[in-house]
Design a protein around this motif. Structure first.
Motif, PDB file in Angstrom:
ATOM      1  N   ILE A 227       7.386   2.911   3.574  1.00 44.96           N
ATOM      2  CA  ILE A 227       7.993   3.593   4.711  1.00 44.96           C
ATOM      3  C   ILE A 227       9.014   2.643   5.332  1.00 44.96           C
ATOM      4  O   ILE A 227       8.663   1.519   5.712  1.00 44.96           O
ATOM      5  N   GLN A 228      10.254   3.074   5.427  1.00 42.18           N
ATOM      6  CA  GLN A 228      11.301   2.223   5.969  1.00 42.18           C
ATOM      7  C   GLN A 228      11.572   2.574   7.427  1.00 42.18           C
ATOM      8  O   GLN A 228      11.713   3.743   7.786  1.00 42.18           O
TER       9      GLN A 228
ATOM     10  N   LYS B 253       0.864  -1.179   0.000  1.00 40.63           N
ATOM     11  CA  LYS B 253       0.000   0.000   0.000  1.00 40.63           C
ATOM     12  C   LYS B 253       0.903   1.234   0.000  1.00 40.63           C
ATOM     13  O   LYS B 253       1.484   1.576   1.044  1.00 40.63           O
ATOM     14  N   PRO B 254       1.051   1.894  -1.137  1.00 41.46           N
ATOM     15  CA  PRO B 254       1.962   3.043  -1.225  1.00 41.46           C
ATOM     16  C   PRO B 254       1.671   4.085  -0.143  1.00 41.46           C
ATOM     17  O   PRO B 254       0.513   4.414   0.117  1.00 41.46           O
ATOM     18  N   THR B 255       2.729   4.572   0.482  1.00 40.81           N
ATOM     19  CA  THR B 255       2.731   5.571   1.558  1.00 40.81           C
ATOM     20  C   THR B 255       2.119   5.060   2.863  1.00 40.81           C
ATOM     21  O   THR B 255       2.115   5.782   3.871  1.00 40.81           O
ATOM     22  N   LYS B 256       1.616   3.811   2.883  1.00 36.71           N
ATOM     23  CA  LYS B 256       1.009   3.270   4.096  1.00 36.71           C
ATOM     24  C   LYS B 256       1.752   2.046   4.632  1.00 36.71           C
ATOM     25  O   LYS B 256       1.792   1.832   5.851  1.00 36.71           O
ATOM     26  N   THR B 257       2.305   1.252   3.741  1.00 32.72           N
ATOM     27  CA  THR B 257       3.023   0.050   4.174  1.00 32.72           C
ATOM     28  C   THR B 257       4.364   0.428   4.786  1.00 32.72           C
ATOM     29  O   THR B 257       5.166   1.126   4.155  1.00 32.72           O
ATOM     30  N   LEU B 258       4.602  -0.043   6.004  1.00 33.66           N
ATOM     31  CA  LEU B 258       5.870   0.181   6.690  1.00 33.66           C
ATOM     32  C   LEU B 258       6.623  -1.144   6.766  1.00 33.66           C
ATOM     33  O   LEU B 258       6.045  -2.165   7.138  1.00 33.66           O
ATOM     34  N   ILE B 259       7.894  -1.131   6.402  1.00 38.08           N
ATOM     35  CA  ILE B 259       8.748  -2.309   6.539  1.00 38.08           C
ATOM     36  C   ILE B 259       9.815  -2.014   7.583  1.00 38.08           C
ATOM     37  O   ILE B 259      10.607  -1.089   7.427  1.00 38.08           O
TER      38      ILE B 259
ATOM     39  N   HIS C 225      16.201   1.751  -3.008  1.00 35.97           N
ATOM     40  CA  HIS C 225      15.561   1.987  -4.300  1.00 35.97           C
ATOM     41  C   HIS C 225      14.184   1.328  -4.350  1.00 35.97           C
ATOM     42  O   HIS C 225      13.218   1.923  -4.836  1.00 35.97           O
ATOM     43  N   PHE C 226      14.111   0.106  -3.836  1.00 35.98           N
ATOM     44  CA  PHE C 226      12.818  -0.586  -3.799  1.00 35.98           C
ATOM     45  C   PHE C 226      11.815   0.189  -2.955  1.00 35.98           C
ATOM     46  O   PHE C 226      10.662   0.381  -3.353  1.00 35.98           O
ATOM     47  N   ALA C 227      12.238   0.635  -1.771  1.00 43.14           N
ATOM     48  CA  ALA C 227      11.339   1.377  -0.882  1.00 43.14           C
ATOM     49  C   ALA C 227      10.854   2.670  -1.531  1.00 43.14           C
ATOM     50  O   ALA C 227       9.665   3.016  -1.450  1.00 43.14           O
ATOM     51  N   ASP C 228      11.754   3.381  -2.190  1.00 42.01           N
ATOM     52  CA  ASP C 228      11.377   4.631  -2.854  1.00 42.01           C
ATOM     53  C   ASP C 228      10.442   4.370  -4.036  1.00 42.01           C
ATOM     54  O   ASP C 228       9.449   5.084  -4.227  1.00 42.01           O
TER      55      ASP C 228
END
Length: 209
Positions: free
Chosen positions: A145-146, A116-122, A137-140
């Motif tokens: 959200i890292q 979920k873009p801008t909502k998923t946190l890893i 790069h993957f996160a961006d």
């Protein structure tokens, strides 16, 4: 003062001569230098900050890490796992004989269409794969959200560590594995069991349907 100096010099020569006759040598320790470790390029804040009691939606908070197993005559295999804390399930995993950036990248690539873009946190530790340019790069690219644990604080990723502990305690340490295929099959089987049948307190001691 001069007499003491001469006596010390004579005594030193006597000691050196004696050591030479006995075949002894002096081992001089080299000066140790304190090297400052290089900071990784992309260390993220500990955004999650152990807020595990909260109720999260699926794919909202993901925890990830890599652990090591041995099989045969000390051969090694590495397991990269992503745990969805909202669902309390392993959403993807990858086994490899190499612990590298590719292992972690292949793990997260399996859930690209579920992020979920801008909502998923890893959330991860600071193992070399996670502050890497590849992971950043993957996160961006996917607007993830890292979040990272503080240095040396494995408890910051407690639920992920807990999964590895149960996997190794309830399955891996009870068996001997001669081949990669045997270990791979058992890990897959345990993860399926963990996701669908394992009784936990968070399930209210009920086996999920």
């Amino acid at each position: 003062m001069r007499g003491h100096f001469l006596n010390a010099k004579v005594n030193l020569k006597c000691i050196q001569r004696l050591m030479h006759l006995l075949g002894l040598k002096v081992v001089i320790s080299r000066k140790r230098y304190n090297y400052k470790p290089h900071s990784p390029s992309h260390v993220a804040e500990n955004i999650l900050n152990r807020e595990y009691p909260k109720d999260y939606q699926p794919m909202e908070v993901l925890l990830t890490d890599v652990t090591e197993f041995k099989y045969g005559t000390q051969a090694k295999v590495y397991l990269s796992v992503i745990l969805d804390y909202g669902e309390k399930k392993i959403v993807t995993f990858k086994l490899s004989k190499h612990n590298n950036n590719e292992l972690v990248r292949e793990s997260v690539s399996q859930i690209e269409d579920r992020i979920k873009p801008t909502k998923t946190l890893i959330h991860s530790n600071r193992g070399f794969q996670y502050p890497s340019h590849s992971f950043k790069h993957f996160a961006d690219e996917h607007q993830v959200i890292q979040s990272m644990s503080r240095a040396g604080k494995c408890i910051d990723n407690g639920p992920m560590e807990g999964f590895f502990w149960t996997l190794k305690d309830e399955r891996y340490r009870l068996n001997d594995y001669e081949t990669f295929e045997q270990l791979e099959s058992d890990i897959k089987d345990y993860i399926d069991f963990y996701n669908t049948k394992r009784v936990t307190l968070s399930m209210g001691l009920k086996i999920p349907a």
